[in-house]
Design a protein around this motif. Structure first.
Motif, PDB file in Angstrom:
ATOM      1  N   PHE A   1       0.821  -1.209   0.000  1.00 33.46           N
ATOM      2  CA  PHE A   1       0.000   0.000   0.000  1.00 33.46           C
ATOM      3  C   PHE A   1       0.858   1.263   0.000  1.00 33.46           C
ATOM      4  O   PHE A   1       0.535   2.252  -0.676  1.00 33.46           O
ATOM      5  N   LEU A   2       1.965   1.233   0.728  1.00 36.16           N
ATOM      6  CA  LEU A   2       2.840   2.403   0.782  1.00 36.16           C
ATOM      7  C   LEU A   2       3.447   2.715  -0.582  1.00 36.16           C
ATOM      8  O   LEU A   2       3.671   3.883  -0.914  1.00 36.16           O
ATOM      9  N   ASN A   3       3.704   1.686  -1.364  1.00 39.42           N
ATOM     10  CA  ASN A   3       4.185   1.910  -2.729  1.00 39.42           C
ATOM     11  C   ASN A   3       3.182   2.728  -3.531  1.00 39.42           C
ATOM     12  O   ASN A   3       3.550   3.597  -4.323  1.00 39.42           O
ATOM     13  N   VAL A   4       1.906   2.427  -3.330  1.00 41.92           N
ATOM     14  CA  VAL A   4       0.839   3.162  -4.013  1.00 41.92           C
ATOM     15  C   VAL A   4       0.831   4.618  -3.559  1.00 41.92           C
ATOM     16  O   VAL A   4       0.756   5.546  -4.370  1.00 41.92           O
ATOM     17  N   VAL A   5       0.935   4.829  -2.241  1.00 41.17           N
ATOM     18  CA  VAL A   5       0.884   6.184  -1.680  1.00 41.17           C
ATOM     19  C   VAL A   5       2.036   7.035  -2.204  1.00 41.17           C
ATOM     20  O   VAL A   5       1.843   8.172  -2.659  1.00 41.17           O
ATOM     21  N   VAL A   6       3.247   6.473  -2.147  1.00 41.32           N
ATOM     22  CA  VAL A   6       4.440   7.234  -2.539  1.00 41.32           C
ATOM     23  C   VAL A   6       4.416   7.599  -4.018  1.00 41.32           C
ATOM     24  O   VAL A   6       4.894   8.663  -4.416  1.00 41.32           O
ATOM     25  N   TYR A   7       3.818   6.744  -4.840  1.00 41.63           N
ATOM     26  CA  TYR A   7       3.737   7.051  -6.278  1.00 41.63           C
ATOM     27  C   TYR A   7       2.592   8.017  -6.574  1.00 41.63           C
ATOM     28  O   TYR A   7       2.763   8.994  -7.305  1.00 41.63           O
ATOM     29  N   ARG A   8       1.419   7.753  -6.010  1.00 37.56           N
ATOM     30  CA  ARG A   8       0.231   8.503  -6.415  1.00 37.56           C
ATOM     31  C   ARG A   8       0.099   9.866  -5.734  1.00 37.56           C
ATOM     32  O   ARG A   8      -0.324  10.834  -6.382  1.00 37.56           O
ATOM     33  N   TYR A   9       0.398   9.932  -4.451  1.00 37.34           N
ATOM     34  CA  TYR A   9       0.110  11.174  -3.717  1.00 37.34           C
ATOM     35  C   TYR A   9       0.844  12.392  -4.289  1.00 37.34           C
ATOM     36  O   TYR A   9       0.216  13.433  -4.531  1.00 37.34           O
ATOM     37  N   PRO A  10       2.168  12.310  -4.525  1.00 36.91           N
ATOM     38  CA  PRO A  10       2.855  13.491  -5.087  1.00 36.91           C
ATOM     39  C   PRO A  10       2.342  13.886  -6.467  1.00 36.91           C
ATOM     40  O   PRO A  10       2.485  15.033  -6.881  1.00 36.91           O
ATOM     41  N   ASN A  11       1.730  12.931  -7.186  1.00 35.67           N
ATOM     42  CA  ASN A  11       1.206  13.204  -8.525  1.00 35.67           C
ATOM     43  C   ASN A  11      -0.268  13.595  -8.522  1.00 35.67           C
ATOM     44  O   ASN A  11      -0.892  13.704  -9.591  1.00 35.67           O
ATOM     45  N   GLY A  12      -0.820  13.782  -7.333  1.00 29.43           N
ATOM     46  CA  GLY A  12      -2.203  14.227  -7.222  1.00 29.43           C
ATOM     47  C   GLY A  12      -3.232  13.198  -7.628  1.00 29.43           C
ATOM     48  O   GLY A  12      -4.355  13.541  -8.001  1.00 29.43           O
ATOM     49  N   LYS A  13      -2.866  11.908  -7.556  1.00 31.51           N
ATOM     50  CA  LYS A  13      -3.787  10.844  -7.957  1.00 31.51           C
ATOM     51  C   LYS A  13      -4.486  10.255  -6.733  1.00 31.51           C
ATOM     52  O   LYS A  13      -3.930  10.248  -5.633  1.00 31.51           O
ATOM     53  N   SER A  14      -5.688   9.745  -6.921  1.00 33.40           N
ATOM     54  CA  SER A  14      -6.436   9.103  -5.844  1.00 33.40           C
ATOM     55  C   SER A  14      -5.708   7.844  -5.380  1.00 33.40           C
ATOM     56  O   SER A  14      -5.148   7.108  -6.192  1.00 33.40           O
TER      57      SER A  14
END
Length: 263
Positions: free
Chosen positions: A17-30
């Protein structure tokens, strides 16, 4: 053995899940929608290609569709949190709540470190979520451990506020003298959030240790010319690493070390 396997599996899931957060959050993705997809070809990743570590090995580290290499960050993060959670369980024999607290705390530090390292910014919302999560954990602890109300209020409200104001004033003074930022506002907010989790003493120890850790990595880089005088340095990873060590080994141990050094 069964409990150890459950903790190991939980750590794998947290890392995934953290992999998802680190990739998506800085890019403004859900973080929830859409389902996992390949960053290169943007095709959805099927559930059997999304099993932590195993899918990476089965696919030989490549996307099933476009064959682009999958970053090693993904399986390494999953393995790291699986081993970390398992090691914490074996060494401390903690309660289920303590395991969740540990994984939550470490997860926030990991997210903050990677985002700060890549962008030189710590998002305000991440710091806010970190702070709020710390309050929730503290409230649960307040009812379970019969903590005095006045100490509880000081620890989760006044101490973080005071330390935040102090570091914001210090940041303004440094900016006025040097005509540039000494550290970012996100660092001040991170320090305030850490105060809820570690207490004032634990946070101050983390700050002291973070300067030593930064020196260990930054000074050699400057000597060999890899880091220039005016290069930006992400301080969040050093502060996070120090806070992690203080949380893992306890405030008392590092307090005695610092007292021996300075006194």
């Amino acid at each position: 053995i069964l409990v150890t396997i459950i903790i190991f599996t939980l750590g794998l899931s947290v890392g995934s899940f953290l992999n998802v957060v680190v990739y998506r959050y800085p890019n403004g993705k859900s973080l929830l929608f859409p389902n996992s997809f390949c960053p290169k070809c943007e095709k959805p990743i099927l559930w059997f290609d999304n099993i932590p570590v195993l899918s990476f090995l089965f696919l030989q580290g490549k996307c099933r569709n476009c064959k682009v290499n999958i970053s090693l960050q993904y399986p390494l993060t999953e393995i790291f949190f699986a081993l970390l959670g398992t090691l914490f369980f074996i060494l401390n024999k903690p309660s289920f709540k303590e395991i969740i607290d540990f994984l939550l705390f470490t997860s926030f530090l990991y997210i903050i470190s990677l985002i700060d390292f890549k962008t030189f910014k710590i998002p305000n919302k991440i710091n806010l979520y970190f702070y709020i999560t710390g309050i929730i954990i503290s409230v649960i602890g307040f009812f379970l451990n019969n903590i005095q109300l006045d100490k509880f209020i000081i620890d989760i409200f006044f101490a973080p506020l005071i330390i935040y104001i102090f570091f914001e004033i210090l940041r303004s003074i440094i900016r006025f003298i040097l005509k540039k930022e000494g550290f970012g506002g996100g660092d001040s907010k991170l320090i305030a959030a850490l105060t809820v989790w570690l207490g004032l003493n634990g946070t101050l120890i983390s700050i002291v240790m973070s300067f030593y850790l930064a020196g260990v990595f930054v000074l050699p880089g400057m000597l060999i010319g890899k880091i220039k005088k005016n290069n930006k340095i992400a301080f969040g990873p050093f502060l996070s690493a120090s806070a992690f060590l203080v949380n893992l080994f306890g405030t008392e141990k590092f307090t005695s070390i610092i007292e021996k050094i300075y006194f």
